[in-house]
Scaffold this active site. Structure first.
Site, PDB file in Angstrom:
ATOM      1  N   ASP A  61      32.702  20.871  66.142  1.00 34.46           N
ATOM      2  CA  ASP A  61      32.162  20.493  67.430  1.00 34.46           C
ATOM      3  C   ASP A  61      30.535  20.213  66.978  1.00 34.46           C
ATOM      4  O   ASP A  61      29.812  20.913  66.139  1.00 34.46           O
ATOM      5  CB  ASP A  61      32.031  21.731  68.520  1.00 34.46           C
ATOM      6  CG  ASP A  61      31.482  21.170  69.919  1.00 34.46           C
ATOM      7  OD1 ASP A  61      30.617  20.487  69.873  1.00 34.46           O
ATOM      8  OD2 ASP A  61      32.456  21.470  70.749  1.00 34.46           O
ATOM      9  N   ASN A  69      26.690  24.678  80.245  1.00 40.10           N
ATOM     10  CA  ASN A  69      28.034  24.636  79.581  1.00 40.10           C
ATOM     11  C   ASN A  69      28.809  25.864  80.172  1.00 40.10           C
ATOM     12  O   ASN A  69      29.876  26.050  80.171  1.00 40.10           O
ATOM     13  CB  ASN A  69      28.144  24.860  78.218  1.00 40.10           C
ATOM     14  CG  ASN A  69      27.635  23.429  77.590  1.00 40.10           C
ATOM     15  OD1 ASN A  69      27.000  23.521  76.465  1.00 40.10           O
ATOM     16  ND2 ASN A  69      27.737  22.196  78.334  1.00 40.10           N
ATOM     17  N   GLN A  71      29.351  27.515  82.869  1.00 38.96           N
ATOM     18  CA  GLN A  71      30.098  27.867  84.050  1.00 38.96           C
ATOM     19  C   GLN A  71      31.557  27.825  83.752  1.00 38.96           C
ATOM     20  O   GLN A  71      32.392  28.130  84.388  1.00 38.96           O
ATOM     21  CB  GLN A  71      29.692  26.714  84.936  1.00 38.96           C
ATOM     22  CG  GLN A  71      30.694  26.172  86.043  1.00 38.96           C
ATOM     23  CD  GLN A  71      31.330  24.786  85.780  1.00 38.96           C
ATOM     24  OE1 GLN A  71      31.391  24.595  84.351  1.00 38.96           O
ATOM     25  NE2 GLN A  71      32.024  24.431  86.525  1.00 38.96           N
ATOM     26  N   ARG A  72      31.957  27.043  82.498  1.00 35.83           N
ATOM     27  CA  ARG A  72      33.255  27.114  82.112  1.00 35.83           C
ATOM     28  C   ARG A  72      33.490  27.338  80.568  1.00 35.83           C
ATOM     29  O   ARG A  72      34.500  27.679  80.393  1.00 35.83           O
ATOM     30  CB  ARG A  72      33.859  25.667  82.499  1.00 35.83           C
ATOM     31  CG  ARG A  72      33.012  24.655  81.628  1.00 35.83           C
ATOM     32  CD  ARG A  72      33.360  23.162  82.109  1.00 35.83           C
ATOM     33  NE  ARG A  72      32.628  22.205  81.498  1.00 35.83           N
ATOM     34  CZ  ARG A  72      31.466  21.987  81.378  1.00 35.83           C
ATOM     35  NH1 ARG A  72      30.584  22.559  82.262  1.00 35.83           N
ATOM     36  NH2 ARG A  72      30.801  20.959  80.640  1.00 35.83           N
ATOM     37  N   LYS A  85      27.337  25.047  68.550  1.00 35.61           N
ATOM     38  CA  LYS A  85      28.596  25.653  69.138  1.00 35.61           C
ATOM     39  C   LYS A  85      29.399  26.346  68.252  1.00 35.61           C
ATOM     40  O   LYS A  85      30.078  27.372  68.527  1.00 35.61           O
ATOM     41  CB  LYS A  85      29.225  24.532  70.176  1.00 35.61           C
ATOM     42  CG  LYS A  85      28.518  24.180  71.413  1.00 35.61           C
ATOM     43  CD  LYS A  85      29.462  23.325  72.104  1.00 35.61           C
ATOM     44  CE  LYS A  85      29.107  23.187  73.558  1.00 35.61           C
ATOM     45  NZ  LYS A  85      29.902  22.246  74.490  1.00 35.61           N
ATOM     46  N   ASP A 129      36.156  15.795  74.498  1.00 36.56           N
ATOM     47  CA  ASP A 129      35.722  15.598  75.843  1.00 36.56           C
ATOM     48  C   ASP A 129      35.451  14.026  75.830  1.00 36.56           C
ATOM     49  O   ASP A 129      34.608  13.676  76.805  1.00 36.56           O
ATOM     50  CB  ASP A 129      34.355  16.345  76.263  1.00 36.56           C
ATOM     51  CG  ASP A 129      33.219  16.093  75.336  1.00 36.56           C
ATOM     52  OD1 ASP A 129      33.312  15.176  74.367  1.00 36.56           O
ATOM     53  OD2 ASP A 129      32.197  16.605  75.632  1.00 36.56           O
ATOM     54  N   ASN A 130      35.985  13.101  74.704  1.00 36.79           N
ATOM     55  CA  ASN A 130      35.869  11.772  75.165  1.00 36.79           C
ATOM     56  C   ASN A 130      36.996  11.046  74.586  1.00 36.79           C
ATOM     57  O   ASN A 130      37.703  11.337  73.726  1.00 36.79           O
ATOM     58  CB  ASN A 130      34.487  11.247  74.416  1.00 36.79           C
ATOM     59  CG  ASN A 130      34.668  11.696  72.906  1.00 36.79           C
ATOM     60  OD1 ASN A 130      35.016  10.942  72.091  1.00 36.79           O
ATOM     61  ND2 ASN A 130      34.020  12.932  72.581  1.00 36.79           N
ATOM     62  N   CYS A 187      32.905  14.462  82.774  1.00 33.69           N
ATOM     63  CA  CYS A 187      32.834  15.922  83.509  1.00 33.69           C
ATOM     64  C   CYS A 187      31.437  15.913  83.796  1.00 33.69           C
ATOM     65  O   CYS A 187      31.105  16.453  85.095  1.00 33.69           O
ATOM     66  CB  CYS A 187      33.366  16.873  82.722  1.00 33.69           C
ATOM     67  SG  CYS A 187      34.925  17.215  82.520  1.00 33.69           S
ATOM     68  N   CYS A 343      26.955  -5.342  86.568  1.00 33.53           N
ATOM     69  CA  CYS A 343      28.251  -4.698  86.333  1.00 33.53           C
ATOM     70  C   CYS A 343      28.270  -3.725  87.481  1.00 33.53           C
ATOM     71  O   CYS A 343      27.932  -4.041  88.488  1.00 33.53           O
ATOM     72  CB  CYS A 343      28.316  -4.091  84.925  1.00 33.53           C
ATOM     73  SG  CYS A 343      27.252  -2.971  84.529  1.00 33.53           S
TER      74      CYS A 343
END
Ligand code: ZN
Lengths: 385, 96
Positions: A61, A69, A71-72, A85, A129-130, A187, A343
């Site tokens: 990471d 971050n 919160q989860r 991290k 996350d991507n 997210c 766009c």
């Protein structure tokens, strides 16, 4: 390598399971799992695999811990804000179980480092996350022959499966193409229920332990859908696709590719600039006052056809040219006329304006906020998306 | 919730519910997959735009599962939808 008396005590509740036993526990001690991402999903996976006695955990990471971050991402805590991290994860895992060897990779995985980092692990857990990283993890695991536990979340819903195991399917068998940029919010843009990655991540950890122990029926060939609002768990069948680009019978992807490009859809040479410079902009009000004033600009929509169907400025003469095709039609445009490009929200059109400027269109300008801003402030009859 | 007369339920994930006016279940009174897809094209144009490419095929980043089976894998003879069928949209999501 057997178990010490202290280990026998630490893992007692697990060792007395007939499906684990001292042999299974020894097997976990000798095994290794690489976690891609130490975020929402990686957090419970790291904590439970460490507690369960998996001998070696790799953490890849490149981010630092941020207050938003916590919160989860229960692996990290308030004093860790601002630290890397991997370092935060390493310290926390050490407190949960000092017998676990932790290998830190404080980098974002990409095609240049992925095979080297991922080679040799027994199981990989994808908590990235991507989309570029997800396709990268998939392809690298298929090429290296490593099974990986997939998990992904959005708002209140999650998905879990096992890919790249034996004859089973891979992520590309399920999702052949990545969505175009902006079609799916992150997210950070869309929000996520804090406990959801806990739910999905603990299922991933369970699957990882089952793979290491070679027990039970893995989720390979099945996609588990977790929906927390109605609190439903459903599953659908996923088969290996013989035409899959990476795990099919005649694969076209036999080495890692450029995943940012694969997922960005910006494959034309015009779109090389990685950093977006500031480009000239026009506000939606300003555009409205210019329309029908005798100095109407040419309007270019650089989204995809399905987005055009949702909303468009066709009534004002807008022309649809998806960003990826801009280069093909650039010769048909008049560089001396004012050109307003839009766009969905202004990002792709800024790229387009930059591309146009680089080939001599000095009067190309970006519609700030895109068609959604137009819909909000000028024409509320248009849907936003 | 779906109307009582509907025989088939289309399940829409939250990531796409903005395209359906926040409905997560849409009922359709249809008996085959192809009828259902036609009705989606007609009645739910925003959702259809996300699901189908210009050539009418389902896009590579979204899946439709008919009672748990990928619609792309259904043979010609398997395209009936018995009453109570559930068709699930599975979108690409990347959050972690
Ligand atoms: Zn595959």
């Amino acid at each position: 390598m057997g178990l010490t008396p202290e280990e026998t005590l630490r893992y007692h509740r697990q060792i007395i399971l007939p499906q684990v036993g001292p042999e299974g526990q020894t097997r976990l001690k000798e095994s290794s799992v690489l976690l891609v991402g130490a975020g929402g999903l990686g957090s419970p996976v790291a904590l439970y695999l460490a507690a369960a006695g998996v001998g070696r955990l790799g953490i890849a990471d490149g981010d630092v811990v941020e207050l938003s971050n916590l919160q989860r991402q229960v692996l990290h805590d308030t004093p860790s804000v601002g630290r890397s991290k991997t370092e935060s994860a390493h310290q926390r895992i050490g407190r949960v179980n000092p017998d676990v060897a932790v290998v830190e990779y404080p980098v974002r995985l990409d095609s240049s480092n992925a095979l080297e980092i991922m080679e040799g692990w027994d199981v990989v857990v994808d908590g990235s996350d991507n989309f570029p990283t997800r396709y990268l993890v998939n392809d690298a695991c298929v090429l290296l022959g490593i099974p990986f536990v997939y998990g992904a979340i959005f708002r209140f819903e999650g998905q879990v499966s096992v890919f790249g195991r034996g004859d089973g399917p891979c992520y590309r068998c399920l999702f052949r193409d990545p969505p175009p940029p902006e079609a799916v919010p992150t997210c950070a843009e869309a929000g996520v229920l804090g406990v959801l990655p806990g739910l999905v991540g603990t299922i991933q950890a369970t699957e990882a332990l089952k793979l290491l122990l070679d027990k039970g029926d893995s989720l390979a060939g099945r996609l588990l859908l977790v929906d927390t609002l109605p609190m439903e768990f459903r599953e659908v069948e996923v088969r290996r696709d013989p035409d899959c680009a990476v795990c099919g019978d005649d694969p076209s992807v036999t080495a890692l590719i450029d995943y940012e490009q694969f997922c960005g859809g910006t494959t034309t040479p015009l779109a090389a600039a990685p950093e977006l410079q500031r480009v000239p902009e026009i506000d939606v009000e300003e555009l409205r006052s210019r329309l029908g004033s005798g100095q109407s600009p040419v309007i270019l929509d650089v989204r995809e056809t399905h987005e055009w169907r949702i909303s468009n400025l066709g009534p004002y003469g807008a022309k649809l040219v998806p960003l990826g095709r801009l280069q093909e039609i650039v010769g048909e445009l008049d560089p001396d006329r004012e050109l307003v490009v839009y766009c969905r929200s202004g990002y792709r059109s800024a790229i387009a304006v930059q591309q146009l400027a680089s080939v001599g269109f000095d009067r190309a300008i970006n519609l700030r906020g895109g068609i959604n801003e137009w819909a909000r402030r000028i024409d509320p009859s248009l849907p936003t998306y | 919730m779906m109307p009582n007369s509907a025989s088939v339920t289309l399940r829409v994930p939250t990531s796409l519910s903005e395209l359906t006016g926040d409905r997560d279940r849409i009922g359709f009174d249809v008996s085959t997959v192809d009828e259902l897809l036609d009705r989606v094209r007609n009645d739910e144009p925003l959702l259809a735009g996300h699901l189908f490419a210009d050539d009418g095929r389902i896009r590579g980043y979204v899946n439709l599962f008919v009672n748990g089976v990928d619609v792309r894998l259904l043979e010609a003879g398997e395209r009936d939808l018995p009453p109570g069928s559930v068709v699930t949209i599975v979108p690409s999501v990347a959050g972690g």
